[in-house]
Design an enzyme around this catalytic site. Structure first.
Site, PDB file in Angstrom:
ATOM      1  N   HIS A 104      -0.577   7.479 -48.511  1.00  0.00           N
ATOM      2  CA  HIS A 104       0.450   6.573 -48.004  1.00  0.00           C
ATOM      3  C   HIS A 104       0.498   5.237 -48.748  1.00  0.00           C
ATOM      4  O   HIS A 104       1.414   4.470 -48.554  1.00  0.00           O
ATOM      5  CB  HIS A 104       0.225   6.371 -46.500  1.00  0.00           C
ATOM      6  N   GLU A 126       0.889  18.433 -53.688  1.00  0.00           N
ATOM      7  CA  GLU A 126       0.406  17.541 -52.621  1.00  0.00           C
ATOM      8  C   GLU A 126       0.365  18.351 -51.327  1.00  0.00           C
ATOM      9  O   GLU A 126       1.320  19.049 -51.002  1.00  0.00           O
ATOM     10  CB  GLU A 126       1.399  16.368 -52.468  1.00  0.00           C
ATOM     11  N   ARG A 150       4.385  12.408 -37.095  1.00  0.00           N
ATOM     12  CA  ARG A 150       3.315  11.598 -36.509  1.00  0.00           C
ATOM     13  C   ARG A 150       3.712  10.120 -36.605  1.00  0.00           C
ATOM     14  O   ARG A 150       4.887   9.809 -36.489  1.00  0.00           O
ATOM     15  CB  ARG A 150       1.995  11.912 -37.241  1.00  0.00           C
ATOM     16  N   HIS A 198      -0.848  18.464 -47.059  1.00  0.00           N
ATOM     17  CA  HIS A 198      -1.364  17.867 -45.820  1.00  0.00           C
ATOM     18  C   HIS A 198      -1.501  18.957 -44.780  1.00  0.00           C
ATOM     19  O   HIS A 198      -0.595  19.783 -44.634  1.00  0.00           O
ATOM     20  CB  HIS A 198      -0.427  16.770 -45.314  1.00  0.00           C
ATOM     21  N   TYR A 211      -6.133  18.830 -36.871  1.00  0.00           N
ATOM     22  CA  TYR A 211      -6.571  19.401 -38.151  1.00  0.00           C
ATOM     23  C   TYR A 211      -7.219  20.779 -38.024  1.00  0.00           C
ATOM     24  O   TYR A 211      -7.574  21.382 -39.028  1.00  0.00           O
ATOM     25  CB  TYR A 211      -7.540  18.426 -38.846  1.00  0.00           C
ATOM     26  N   PRO A 237     -10.353  11.164 -48.490  1.00  0.00           N
ATOM     27  CA  PRO A 237     -11.197  10.564 -47.449  1.00  0.00           C
ATOM     28  C   PRO A 237     -11.042  11.212 -46.079  1.00  0.00           C
ATOM     29  O   PRO A 237      -9.941  11.583 -45.684  1.00  0.00           O
ATOM     30  CB  PRO A 237     -10.737   9.107 -47.399  1.00  0.00           C
ATOM     31  N   ASN A 238     -12.164  11.327 -45.417  1.00  0.00           N
ATOM     32  CA  ASN A 238     -12.268  11.834 -44.041  1.00  0.00           C
ATOM     33  C   ASN A 238     -12.047  13.341 -43.918  1.00  0.00           C
ATOM     34  O   ASN A 238     -12.190  13.905 -42.830  1.00  0.00           O
ATOM     35  CB  ASN A 238     -11.315  11.083 -43.090  1.00  0.00           C
ATOM     36  N   ARG A 268     -13.143  16.594 -36.724  1.00  0.00           N
ATOM     37  CA  ARG A 268     -12.213  15.458 -36.632  1.00  0.00           C
ATOM     38  C   ARG A 268     -10.886  15.917 -35.996  1.00  0.00           C
ATOM     39  O   ARG A 268     -10.240  16.827 -36.498  1.00  0.00           O
ATOM     40  CB  ARG A 268     -11.943  14.950 -38.054  1.00  0.00           C
ATOM     41  N   SER A 319      -1.689  18.445 -41.507  1.00  0.00           N
ATOM     42  CA  SER A 319      -0.867  18.140 -40.322  1.00  0.00           C
ATOM     43  C   SER A 319       0.581  17.916 -40.735  1.00  0.00           C
ATOM     44  O   SER A 319       0.901  17.782 -41.921  1.00  0.00           O
ATOM     45  CB  SER A 319      -1.413  16.887 -39.634  1.00  0.00           C
ATOM     46  N   ASN A 338      -5.137  16.891 -51.464  1.00  0.00           N
ATOM     47  CA  ASN A 338      -4.850  16.265 -50.171  1.00  0.00           C
ATOM     48  C   ASN A 338      -5.468  14.872 -50.252  1.00  0.00           C
ATOM     49  O   ASN A 338      -6.673  14.724 -50.067  1.00  0.00           O
ATOM     50  CB  ASN A 338      -5.469  17.075 -49.029  1.00  0.00           C
ATOM     51  N   ALA A 350      -5.480   9.595 -46.264  1.00  0.00           N
ATOM     52  CA  ALA A 350      -4.696   8.378 -46.006  1.00  0.00           C
ATOM     53  C   ALA A 350      -4.288   7.670 -47.298  1.00  0.00           C
ATOM     54  O   ALA A 350      -3.332   6.889 -47.298  1.00  0.00           O
ATOM     55  CB  ALA A 350      -5.484   7.436 -45.108  1.00  0.00           C
ATOM     56  N   ARG A 395       2.852   7.564 -41.769  1.00  0.00           N
ATOM     57  CA  ARG A 395       2.390   8.803 -42.430  1.00  0.00           C
ATOM     58  C   ARG A 395       3.534   9.527 -43.137  1.00  0.00           C
ATOM     59  O   ARG A 395       3.327  10.449 -43.910  1.00  0.00           O
ATOM     60  CB  ARG A 395       1.748   9.749 -41.417  1.00  0.00           C
TER      61      ARG A 395
HETATM   62  C1  DQA Z   1      -3.671  14.295 -43.947  1.00  0.00           C
HETATM   63  C2  DQA Z   1      -2.660  13.360 -43.277  1.00  0.00           C
HETATM   64  C3  DQA Z   1      -3.000  11.912 -43.560  1.00  0.00           C
HETATM   65  O1  DQA Z   1      -2.054  11.062 -42.934  1.00  0.00           O
HETATM   66  C4  DQA Z   1      -4.363  11.583 -43.003  1.00  0.00           C
HETATM   67  O2  DQA Z   1      -4.693  10.250 -43.300  1.00  0.00           O
HETATM   68  C5  DQA Z   1      -5.411  12.527 -43.465  1.00  0.00           C
HETATM   69  C6  DQA Z   1      -5.100  13.946 -43.562  1.00  0.00           C
HETATM   70  C7  DQA Z   1      -3.428  15.771 -43.566  1.00  0.00           C
HETATM   71  O3  DQA Z   1      -4.050  16.612 -44.198  1.00  0.00           O
HETATM   72  O4  DQA Z   1      -2.669  16.069 -42.654  1.00  0.00           O
HETATM   73  O5  DQA Z   1      -6.555  12.145 -43.673  1.00  0.00           O
HETATM   74  O6  DQA Z   1      -3.521  14.181 -45.344  1.00  0.00           O
END
Ligand code: DQA
Length: 386
Positions: free
Chosen positions: A78, A96, A105, A98, A22, A9-10, A17, A100, A72, A75, A109
């Site tokens: 978590h 896995e 953070r 990420h 990112y 998501p996102n 974003r 960031s 990835n 969120a 997270r």
């Molecule tokens: C993320 C880190 C997550 O905490 C966040 O919710 C994301 C992106 C990252 O790629 O750093 O959507 O997975």
């Protein structure tokens, strides 16, 4: 080989974003990059993104016939036990990732409910982490690895690869770079491990605590020493030759390799291959390399604690006492080649046997990329240390 890259998501919004977190690469550009990074290592990639938990689970199920997954989960990382279970259920090596630094953070997270079913977690390296994830899966497929725990902390693990043919095998302990920071990990030396294992070395590619995961000059050095001495516990079962153990380190790992040889007890390290090493902590501190990485590692300036620098800096511990191979690229923009030039000169003056090569037109990471021309020479020289 076919790898499925799944974004949760996102992540469809990356590029716009929170670009300070990112970056500015869009999802479309990221997907293209993944395809080309995979093609570089002879692999196909399918990409997928969804904002919906159930769809991500369905895509994981459909990946059952793939050779690897990079995910990835955004969120969902978590708290989604459903995604965790899907990864476990398909039983495909899954990385896995990420973008960031999730450990630096908000506290929530730091929690990942999927890590324990993934072969590794890559975080905080930006978009290039996806390249590393793909390469990690390719390296795992190229040569089987046994991951062995050598101590009580989660970072006290290493990947052992055993060469074909009868033992006893000489051993190369691999120490990755990344300025001793937790965002860097041993996957950075996966391709080196595969090539050296192909050359007849048993490779022990170790993890250790880093800055951001409980490490620092004392804890990190202690972990490396334990990783080396732990070889004795599984040498017999794997036909390892503990009379021939070399340390191969890159950048900050080069520093650790040199220090490991100074402090080694049993088994003794019989030679060191230091690739673009940080052989002089004081000079590296003065140059502010790696965004003041030395200060974060030693937690003191040389003025505040000359004793700490005397104990922790290879150039202050000469002669190292074993044959040294030191290589550096003259276009290294992370660790200046001048550090190795003077380190190698001083080591020779103090009585060490040193082979020093400075490669023209070569950068920092080229020294651990077996696809680059410098690598053929490096592996030839490492083989001579056997
Ligand atoms: C993320 C880190 C997550 O905490 C966040 O919710 C994301 C992106 C990252 O790629 O750093 O959507 O997975």
């Amino acid at each position: 080989m076919r790898i499925v890259v799944i974004n949760g998501p996102n992540l469809n919004l990356i590029g716009t974003r929170s670009p300070e977190i990112y970056g500015s690469t869009s999802l479309e550009e990221l997907d293209d990059l993944c395809r080309s990074w995979a093609a570089d290592v002879g692999t196909d990639v399918d990409t997928y993104q969804s904002n919906h938990e159930g769809d991500l689970i369905d895509r994981l199920h459909a990946a059952r016939d793939a050779d690897g997954v990079v995910i990835n989960p955004g969120a969902f990382t978590h708290y989604s036990y459903a995604i965790r279970d899907a990864i476990e259920a398909i039983g495909i090596p899954t990385v896995e990732i990420h973008i960031s630094n999730v450990r630096d953070r908000e506290p929530w997270r730091r929690i990942s409910v999927v890590s324990d079913v993934c072969v590794t977690t890559i975080f905080g390296r930006g978009i290039v982490g996806y390249r590393h994830a793909i390469r990690h899966l390719v390296a795992r497929a190229a040569w089987p690895v046994e991951t062995i725990t050598y101590g009580p902390d989660s970072d006290n693990v290493g990947d052992l690869r055993i060469p074909h043919g009868p033992g006893p095998h000489p051993v190369a302990v691999l120490l990755h770079g990344g300025f001793w920071r937790a965002t860097a990990a041993r996957d950075l030396l996966d391709s080196v491990a595969v090539v050296l294992t192909g050359h007849g070395w048993a490779t022990w590619n170790v993890e250790f605590s880093r800055v951001g995961s409980g490490g620092g000059w004392r804890a990190t050095t202690a972990d490396v020493a334990t990783a080396v001495s732990s070889l004795a516990q599984f040498a017999e079962g794997h036909e390892l030759d503990l009379e021939r153990v070399i340390a191969v380190g890159h950048g900050s790992g080069g520093h650790l390799a040199l220090q490991a040889a100074v402090g080694a007890r049993d088994p003794r390290i019989s030679a060191v291959a230091a690739l673009a090493p940080i052989g002089d902590l004081e000079a590296a501190h003065r140059a502010g390399i790696g965004s003041d990485a030395v200060d974060a590692f030693t937690r003191r300036t040389p003025e505040q604690s000359p004793e700490r620098y005397a104990a922790a800096s290879p150039i202050k511990n000469l002669p190292i006492g074993v044959p040294l191979l030191v290589v550096h690229g003259d276009e290294d923009d992370q660790v200046p080649a001048a550090i190795s030039r003077s380190f190698a000169g001083r080591a020779a003056d103090e009585g060490d046997t040193v082979v020093y090569h400075e490669f023209e037109g070569v950068g920092h990471d080229d020294l651990v990329d077996p696809a680059t021309p410098a690598w053929a020479k490096i592996v030839e020289e490492i083989d001579r240390l056997r």
